[in-house]
Design an enzyme around this catalytic site. Sequence first.
Site, PDB file in Angstrom:
ATOM      1  N   LYS A   1       0.873  -1.189   0.000  1.00 31.92           N
ATOM      2  CA  LYS A   1       0.000   0.000   0.000  1.00 31.92           C
ATOM      3  C   LYS A   1       0.897   1.222   0.000  1.00 31.92           C
ATOM      4  O   LYS A   1       1.955   1.231   0.639  1.00 31.92           O
ATOM      5  CB  LYS A   1      -0.866   0.010   1.259  1.00 31.92           C
ATOM      6  CG  LYS A   1      -2.072   0.908   1.162  1.00 31.92           C
ATOM      7  CD  LYS A   1      -3.243   0.200   0.505  1.00 31.92           C
ATOM      8  CE  LYS A   1      -4.438   1.103   0.358  1.00 31.92           C
ATOM      9  NZ  LYS A   1      -5.580   0.393  -0.230  1.00 31.92           N
TER      10      LYS A   1
ATOM     11  N   GLY B   1     -24.055   3.244   3.625  1.00 33.32           N
ATOM     12  CA  GLY B   1     -23.149   3.841   2.643  1.00 33.32           C
ATOM     13  C   GLY B   1     -23.698   3.627   1.250  1.00 33.32           C
ATOM     14  O   GLY B   1     -23.732   2.499   0.758  1.00 33.32           O
TER      15      GLY B   1
ATOM     16  N   GLY C   1     -22.416   4.804  -1.517  1.00 38.07           N
ATOM     17  CA  GLY C   1     -21.344   5.201  -2.436  1.00 38.07           C
ATOM     18  C   GLY C   1     -21.221   4.193  -3.567  1.00 38.07           C
ATOM     19  O   GLY C   1     -22.201   3.530  -3.939  1.00 38.07           O
TER      20      GLY C   1
ATOM     21  N   VAL D   1     -19.622   1.151  -3.946  1.00 38.76           N
ATOM     22  CA  VAL D   1     -19.891  -0.262  -3.672  1.00 38.76           C
ATOM     23  C   VAL D   1     -21.349  -0.440  -3.231  1.00 38.76           C
ATOM     24  O   VAL D   1     -22.061  -1.318  -3.715  1.00 38.76           O
ATOM     25  CB  VAL D   1     -18.918  -0.808  -2.595  1.00 38.76           C
ATOM     26  CG1 VAL D   1     -19.255  -2.247  -2.236  1.00 38.76           C
ATOM     27  CG2 VAL D   1     -17.479  -0.707  -3.070  1.00 38.76           C
TER      28      VAL D   1
HETATM   29  P1  NAD Z   1     -17.410   5.700  -1.470  1.00 37.66           P
HETATM   30  O1  NAD Z   1     -16.634   6.825  -0.931  1.00 37.66           O
HETATM   31  O2  NAD Z   1     -17.877   5.744  -2.889  1.00 37.66           O
HETATM   32  O3  NAD Z   1     -18.721   5.445  -0.585  1.00 37.66           O
HETATM   33  C1  NAD Z   1     -18.721   5.493   0.794  1.00 37.66           C
HETATM   34  C2  NAD Z   1     -20.029   6.162   1.204  1.00 37.66           C
HETATM   35  O4  NAD Z   1     -20.148   6.078   2.641  1.00 37.66           O
HETATM   36  C3  NAD Z   1     -20.108   7.634   0.846  1.00 37.66           C
HETATM   37  O5  NAD Z   1     -21.288   7.900   0.111  1.00 37.66           O
HETATM   38  C4  NAD Z   1     -20.105   8.341   2.201  1.00 37.66           C
HETATM   39  O6  NAD Z   1     -20.883   9.536   2.204  1.00 37.66           O
HETATM   40  C5  NAD Z   1     -20.727   7.277   3.080  1.00 37.66           C
HETATM   41  N1  NAD Z   1     -20.500   7.444   4.522  1.00 37.66           N
HETATM   42  C6  NAD Z   1     -19.409   7.929   5.152  1.00 37.66           C
HETATM   43  N2  NAD Z   1     -19.612   7.937   6.479  1.00 37.66           N
HETATM   44  C7  NAD Z   1     -20.843   7.410   6.691  1.00 37.66           C
HETATM   45  C8  NAD Z   1     -21.625   7.143   7.836  1.00 37.66           C
HETATM   46  N3  NAD Z   1     -21.175   7.410   9.063  1.00 37.66           N
HETATM   47  N4  NAD Z   1     -22.864   6.601   7.677  1.00 37.66           N
HETATM   48  C9  NAD Z   1     -23.342   6.326   6.445  1.00 37.66           C
HETATM   49  N5  NAD Z   1     -22.635   6.573   5.327  1.00 37.66           N
HETATM   50  C10 NAD Z   1     -21.423   7.111   5.440  1.00 37.66           C
HETATM   51  O7  NAD Z   1     -16.536   4.396  -1.202  1.00 37.66           O
HETATM   52  P2  NAD Z   1     -16.677   2.963  -1.870  1.00 37.66           P
HETATM   53  O8  NAD Z   1     -15.706   2.835  -2.969  1.00 37.66           O
HETATM   54  O9  NAD Z   1     -18.102   2.658  -2.088  1.00 37.66           O
HETATM   55  O10 NAD Z   1     -16.140   2.051  -0.673  1.00 37.66           O
HETATM   56  C11 NAD Z   1     -16.947   1.767   0.444  1.00 37.66           C
HETATM   57  C12 NAD Z   1     -16.153   0.906   1.421  1.00 37.66           C
HETATM   58  O11 NAD Z   1     -15.746  -0.303   0.777  1.00 37.66           O
HETATM   59  C13 NAD Z   1     -14.871   1.566   1.952  1.00 37.66           C
HETATM   60  O12 NAD Z   1     -14.663   1.120   3.272  1.00 37.66           O
HETATM   61  C14 NAD Z   1     -13.788   0.971   1.050  1.00 37.66           C
HETATM   62  O13 NAD Z   1     -12.527   0.974   1.677  1.00 37.66           O
HETATM   63  C15 NAD Z   1     -14.317  -0.428   0.851  1.00 37.66           C
HETATM   64  N6  NAD Z   1     -13.834  -1.076  -0.358  1.00 37.66           N
HETATM   65  C16 NAD Z   1     -14.088  -0.524  -1.581  1.00 37.66           C
HETATM   66  C17 NAD Z   1     -13.651  -1.179  -2.731  1.00 37.66           C
HETATM   67  C18 NAD Z   1     -13.954  -0.626  -4.105  1.00 37.66           C
HETATM   68  O14 NAD Z   1     -13.759  -1.350  -5.091  1.00 37.66           O
HETATM   69  N7  NAD Z   1     -14.446   0.590  -4.224  1.00 37.66           N
HETATM   70  C19 NAD Z   1     -12.934  -2.382  -2.630  1.00 37.66           C
HETATM   71  C20 NAD Z   1     -12.715  -2.940  -1.349  1.00 37.66           C
HETATM   72  C21 NAD Z   1     -13.171  -2.280  -0.237  1.00 37.66           C
END
Ligand code: NAD
Length: 357
Positions: free
Chosen positions: A82, A182, A184, A186
């Site tokens: 990382k 969340g 977002g 995922v």
């Molecule tokens: P993202 O930033 O697109 O979405 C995260 C969402 O969570 C955002 O909309 C944010 O506003 C929301 N959020 C933050 N704090 C919050 C809370 N207290 N309550 C409710 N919602 C809240 O991120 P992502 O890419 O969707 O990733 C989500 C999670 O999955 C992260 O932990 C990331 O590390 C993990 N992850 C993502 C991937 C990937 O391919 N994107 C792969 C492995 C792990």
Amino acid sequence: MQASTLDLMQQMGHEQVAFCQDPHTGLNAIIAIHNTVLGPSLGGTRLWNYTSHQDAIVDALRLSRGMTYKSAISGLNLGGGKAVLIGDASKLKNEAYWRRYGRFVNSLNGKYITAEDVNTSKLDMEYIGMETKFVTGKPEYMGGSGDPSPLTAWGVYMGMKASAKKAFGSDSLAGKKVLVQGAGNVGRYLMEQLVKEGAKVYTSDINETKLKEVTDMFPSIEVVASDAIFDLEMDIYAPCALGATVNTESIEKMKCAVIAGGANNQLAEEDVHGPMLVKKGILYAPDFLINAGGIINISIEIDGYNKERAYSTVSKIYDRTLHIFDMAEKDAVHTQLAAMRMAEKRLTDIAKVHTGL
Ligand code: NAD
């Protein structure tokens, strides 16, 4: 006294940590290589305004170790790495900054391969790619695999279905109440699958725009206030926002049978909260096992990308999750520990293949 970087590396089993600073571009970078037994270390580049250098080092060490486990359990021939860059993304990001960072990545001669993470974009990867070939997760128009989120969500969906099979006797999610925390990248792709299958989906997010996007797309989804999610009776809780949401306080309130989500590091303390979930009768699908779809997708890009192969490889998360549940039962341990043991066994076995000892 604060532990030195070397102390922390010894405690967590890291092979190498490299630092780079460049006054012209403002680059301050740490690349942590946890383990390369299975192959070159791979993990994203995170740009964050850390409050101290020590916080940045600890984050790099913790995240790179997580990548070792994720790749090992997924059967990938990749190690864990990382990169953490320190500073304010809005002030630092430009072509020179990324190309200087690309040269730093290149200096490790392929021991570390980078990809996108928090505050890094496809364009940033393009700039890095001008200085090194050790970058992946490139845009589709460059022959890359594009956004990994749909594949991450697909893997989470597979892990959730396997969890339902174990907990409810059927992997159908039709009619199941699922709360996706969340909305977002995922979370949104996961909700799409859940709605398609006829689950009753609830979501919460602190960002109103994200909530509007998903409810416009899927009007059947109900929004729950962020501070009220654990008042809701649900079958499945899917953390897809932050880490450490499974903690003593939340477990006490939880009214669900399964936890299966995409967020990294969901258990605040593995040794405490893994057993606490077992005691409460909540089945936990290990995060690094079921959210590996993104890294699996990226690993396929390294060999020449093929979307169909990516989906079929990620779908194996279903069987792997059921296998981990069986192992946990057989060894009378919590599911996170069973998954960690399986990853560690693969690392030990392959290390022996390499050394012959
Ligand atoms: P993202 O930033 O697109 O979405 C995260 C969402 O969570 C955002 O909309 C944010 O506003 C929301 N959020 C933050 N704090 C919050 C809370 N207290 N309550 C409710 N919602 C809240 O991120 P992502 O890419 O969707 O990733 C989500 C999670 O999955 C992260 O932990 C990331 O590390 C993990 N992850 C993502 C991937 C990937 O391919 N994107 C792969 C492995 C792990």
